[in-house]
Design an enzyme around this catalytic site. Structure first.
Site, PDB file in Angstrom:
ATOM      1  N   HIS A  80       0.770  -1.308   0.007  1.00 44.88           N
ATOM      2  CA  HIS A  80       0.088   0.057  -0.112  1.00 44.88           C
ATOM      3  C   HIS A  80       0.746   1.259  -0.067  1.00 44.88           C
ATOM      4  CE1 HIS A  80       0.292  -0.038   4.617  1.00 44.88           C
ATOM      5  NE2 HIS A  80       0.452   0.952   4.155  1.00 44.88           N
ATOM      6  N   ASP A 111      -0.029  -7.450   1.377  1.00 40.17           N
ATOM      7  CA  ASP A 111       0.441  -6.268   1.353  1.00 40.17           C
ATOM      8  C   ASP A 111       2.058  -6.191   1.730  1.00 40.17           C
ATOM      9  OD1 ASP A 111       0.146  -3.602   1.695  1.00 40.17           O
ATOM     10  OD2 ASP A 111      -0.130  -3.480   3.929  1.00 40.17           O
ATOM     11  N   SER A 190       4.771   2.575   7.925  1.00 38.22           N
ATOM     12  CA  SER A 190       4.361   1.206   7.209  1.00 38.22           C
ATOM     13  C   SER A 190       5.491   1.164   6.302  1.00 38.22           C
ATOM     14  CB  SER A 190       3.011   1.919   6.233  1.00 38.22           C
ATOM     15  OG  SER A 190       2.111   1.989   7.028  1.00 38.22           O
TER      16      SER A 190
END
Length: 372
Positions: A80, A111, A190
């Protein structure tokens, strides 16, 4: 006591370095040793200033973190972080130059994405791999990343839980075996590494649970044991493989709306899979022609052309030994299988919901990313 405090302060030379205890020294050493292997990643996309403009301008849309996987210039991050990018740029500590990175491949269900920075091949130190399967609740962990664009930030905490499940930010499919931590993870973290006290990589920071969008003491990291297999598929073979059944599934909860309470009571009486209620399971909307489910005899939902009534298709209630109450159960069971596996699939069929068993050979979806 006041005079004594003044005397002690006077005895400490101005500008003297604060002595670190053993734990602080170990943390500082861990940060210094591993920070050069953590990347600041920028997702750049082309945007036009107006609908009438001819030229598009490359604009940074988002930022995240990543880390060096090997000495071949491969960097791992969350999918993402780089999704939809026209260009991905990476930057490392001590290197003033922003480097262009190629998106080598990804697994959107988990992911994970792998980047390649060819010009830095042989110049980067990979993080040492640990084992997420051996971590214990209570052990110390360290997260390095770039929260809110603040490059190379260290946060510390403990493993708060193991075996958690979250939804993929890209597809919504469940990711099992996730590590929970109270080490602060914020937007920009992230894709960054979660390290144990030895500095070994045990997870990939990926999400937080928060009503406000800011860190609230619950962060999640993908376990490195699962990430390792995905990354190696992409790096070595340029592809990601997934088992498939060849089905189009209805949204969870559709069956109860279609059947109504009276029919569901009849289905309950005929159910032999007692751990899945009549309103549970996953309804098949359609079956992919010549796919695994088609070969096994699965039936999709149809509409009677004369009466316009909906004929409910098969409802999957068990895949192998795993009960299927909803789509998350189904995807979780699929993750344990491989293409070519012969599996018994239990379905409810017909107006009375009689259960039958289908023998299905799993198919394989291969996503190829080109030569590496």
């Amino acid at each position: 006591p006041i005079g004594g405090s003044r005397a002690a302060a006077a005895a400490l030379p101005a500008g003297a370095r604060t002595a670190l205890d053993a734990e602080e020294s170990a943390t500082v050493s861990l940060f210094k040793r591993n920070t050069p292997s953590v990347a600041f990643i920028t997702n750049k996309q082309l945007r036009r200033a107006s609908p009438y403009a001819l030229d598009a301008t490359e604009i940074p849309i988002g930022a995240g973190s990543g880390f060096v996987w090997d000495d071949e210039g491969h960097v791992v991050t969350n999918f993402h972080v780089v999704r939809g990018a026209d260009e991905v740029a990476v930057k490392f500590q001590g290197d003033p130059k922003e480097r262009a990175a190629k998106v080598l491949g990804w697994d959107e269900d988990k992911d994970i994405a792998v980047l390649e920075v060819a010009e830095l091949r042989g110049k980067l130190r990979p993080l040492p791999l640990g084992r997420s399967s051996t971590i214990q609740v209570g052990q110390k962990v360290f997260a390095i990343g770039n929260p809110f664009g603040l490059d190379h930030t260290l946060t510390t905490g403990v493993v708060s839980g193991v075996g958690r499940e979250i939804a993929s930010a890209a597809t919504g499919r469940p990711i099992a075996g996730v590590i929970q931590t109270d080490a602060a993870i914020n937007p920009g973290n992230s894709g960054g590494p979660l390290l144990d006290s030895n500095g070994s990589l045990i997870g990939v920071n990926t999400a937080i649970a928060s009503p406000s969008g800011a860190f609230a003491g619950v962060g999640f990291a993908l376990p490195i044991d699962a990430v390792k297999g995905i990354v190696e598929q992409i790096v070595r073979f340029g592809e990601v493989t997934r088992p498939v059944m060849g089905l189009v599934l209805a949204p969870d909860g559709s069956l109860a709306q279609l059947l109504g309470p009276e029919v569901l009571r009849a289905w309950d009486r005929n159910a032999s899979t007692t751990d899945v209620p009549a309103s549970g399971g996953v309804l098949i909307l359609s079956v992919v022609k010549d796919g695994p489910a088609d070969a096994a005899g699965a039936r999709g939902t149809t509409r009677d052309p004369s009466s316009d009534d909906v004929r409910v298709g098969d409802v999957v209630v068990r895949l192998g030994d795993a009960p299927v109450r909803d789509s998350s159960d189904l995807y979780r069971a699929l993750d344990e299988l491989r293409g070519g596996d012969d599996v018994q699939v239990r379905v409810r069929r017909g107006a009375e919901g009689r259960e039958i068993t289908l023998d299905m050979v799993m198919g394989e979806k291969v996503t190829r990313f080109g030569p590496t």
